[in-house]
Design a protein around this motif. Structure first.
Motif: not given
Length: 465
Positions: A364-387
């Motif tokens: 039930g949560n969002t994932f906005d708390d990851l935003i400030p820490f995703a600066k080095l992420v060049k690509a994201a590959f997401l799966y499952g219920e939360t994708k």
């Protein structure tokens, strides 16, 4: 250890079977208790059940009937994962029947002192490293136990007063303790976690702090001095205190604790090891190592053993675990990251570009708390219920490449094909595993197996990188 405990002919209810319940049942029977085991599952195919019945145990399965409590049990030993909000526990507490977890029972009978480790993150790595250091120091026998997957009562039966038991303790286990008192309590950190179980952050913190509730001035607290909440929580405790810190090092920390300075780890102004000699990545692991160093010094372990153990320590499975390297791409399995805080820790562990894989159970949560820490992420590959939720947050973070998949294997293959020399391919789900897996270990194993298959089937040279 409590001085006078006699369970002979006392009626005890074991609530929840599994690994812990089996250990508790065996121990209680050996102590002469009259044991009733209650599990809501079907245990008809479990081969241990008839063996315990032959020894006198009674089994009630399929539900948790309230009228069981009419048997006038002396106390209840419940599986740590069973919440206090189920009716039989609520009624037991209303009737003032003592409800404990196995670690409390273990303390009642243990001759050996406990070195107990808890925290929101890092406790398994810290527990294992403390164990490895003490195990490599020969004058005493050292045992590993607790939330790390080893039944504590099984260990207590072997350990003598001359030994040490290094025990990882979850909030679930600690919530069922009353008299438990370690000789050394280690507090790695406190963050929001397990609110769905405890109800509030305050209840979660209170459960964690049970680890120090019974300490005396002969005992020790090793704590993270960079966490103001921990500093405040332990301030009035009478135990002796040893801080550890990687930031904001002051003279008190240098005098009494373990700390990071000039790319090396120190204990009370004595240099122990250079950072470049440490195998496991990340600032959080420096904290874990500092905690282990502090415990080792309290136990008077020689520096050469401490240094040799740290230099060779590769970390725990499923915890930012390097599993493969090929043509300057390194793959990391962090399946233990079942919450956002753990994934933030993983993202902060690297300075190279990150190819990220994540997803899982939707709580039930969002994932906005990851935003400030995703600066080095060049690509994201997401799966499952939360994708879809994770995609929304990563789009806000400005990540150019985001792809969605039904399962972990497909997401891993896409990430593998996208990774280039110098990239860190990080599987750190930020979610529980239960949408597609039984547990985080199974999930991590699938990731590791998939990477190994890909390395064999699609060699790096064929990718044109």
């Amino acid at each position: 250890m409590l001085e006078t405990i006699n369970l002979s002919n006392q009626k005890v209810l074991v609530l929840g079977y599994a690994l812990t319940g089996k250990s508790v049942t065996q121990f209680l029977l050996e102590q002469g208790a009259i044991v009733t085991v209650n599990d809501r599952g079907d245990l008809s195919q479990d081969p241990s059940v008839p063996l315990f019945i032959e020894q006198g145990a009674t089994f009630v399965t399929g539900s948790h009937p309230i009228d069981l409590l009419d048997e006038n049990f002396s106390f209840i030993v419940k599986n740590p994962g069973i919440p206090y909000t189920i009716p039989i526990i609520e009624e037991a507490l209303r009737r003032k029947i003592q409800v404990i977890t196995d670690v409390e029972l273990a303390y009642w009978f243990s001759e050996a002192p406990f070195i107990a480790i808890t925290g929101s993150n890092g406790k398994t790595t810290t527990t294992r490293l403390i164990y490895e250091i003490l195990h490599n120091y020969q004058p005493k026998q050292t045992y590993l136990a607790g939330n790390i997957g080893i039944a504590t009562l099984d260990v207590v039966k072997k350990a003598t007063y001359q030994d040490d038991i290094v025990i990882e303790m979850s909030s679930f286990q600690l919530n069922g303790t009353e008299k438990f008192k370690p000789a050394i309590a280690v507090l790695t950190n406190i963050y929001d976690a397990h609110i769905d179980y405890h109800g509030t952050k305050e209840a979660y913190v209170d459960a964690k702090m049970r680890i120090i509730r019974q300490l005396t001035n002969n005992d020790w607290i090793v704590y993270n001095a960079n966490q103001p909440i921990l500093v405040d929580l332990i301030a009035s405790n009478v135990a002796k205190k040893v801080p550890f810190a990687v930031d904001n090092i002051n003279e008190a920390i240098k005098k009494h604790g373990a700390y990071l300075e000039d790319k090396a780890l120190y204990y009370q102004a004595e240099k122990i090891i250079d950072i470049e000699d440490i195998q496991i990545p990340g600032k959080h692991n420096l904290e874990n190592i500092l905690a282990a160093i502090a415990v080792a010094k309290l136990k008077e372990v020689p520096n050469d053993i401490i240094i040799k153990t740290i230099k060779t320590y590769q970390g725990m499975a499923h915890r930012i675990q390097p599993i493969a390297a090929s043509q300057e791409r390194v793959f990391y399995n962090d399946s233990k990251a079942t919450n956002i805080t753990a994934t933030i820790t993983a993202l902060n562990s690297f300075t190279n570009p990150i190819v990220y894989i994540g997803g899982g159970l939707d709580r039930g949560n969002t994932f906005d708390d990851l935003i400030p820490f995703a600066k080095l992420v060049k690509a994201a590959f997401l799966y499952g219920e939360t994708k879809f939720k994770m995609r929304d947050s990563f789009e806000k973070a400005g990540i150019a490449t985001i792809e969605l998949f039904d399962d972990l294997k497909a997401a891993t293959k896409a990430a593998y094909l996208a990774a280039q020399a110098g990239d860190k391919v990080l599987f750190s789900p930020a979610c529980a595993s239960w949408d597609q897996f039984d547990n985080f270990e199974q999930r991590g194993d699938v990731f590791v197996e998939t990477v190994e298959e890909l390395l064999n089937q699609i060699p790096y040279e064929t990718l044109g990188a």
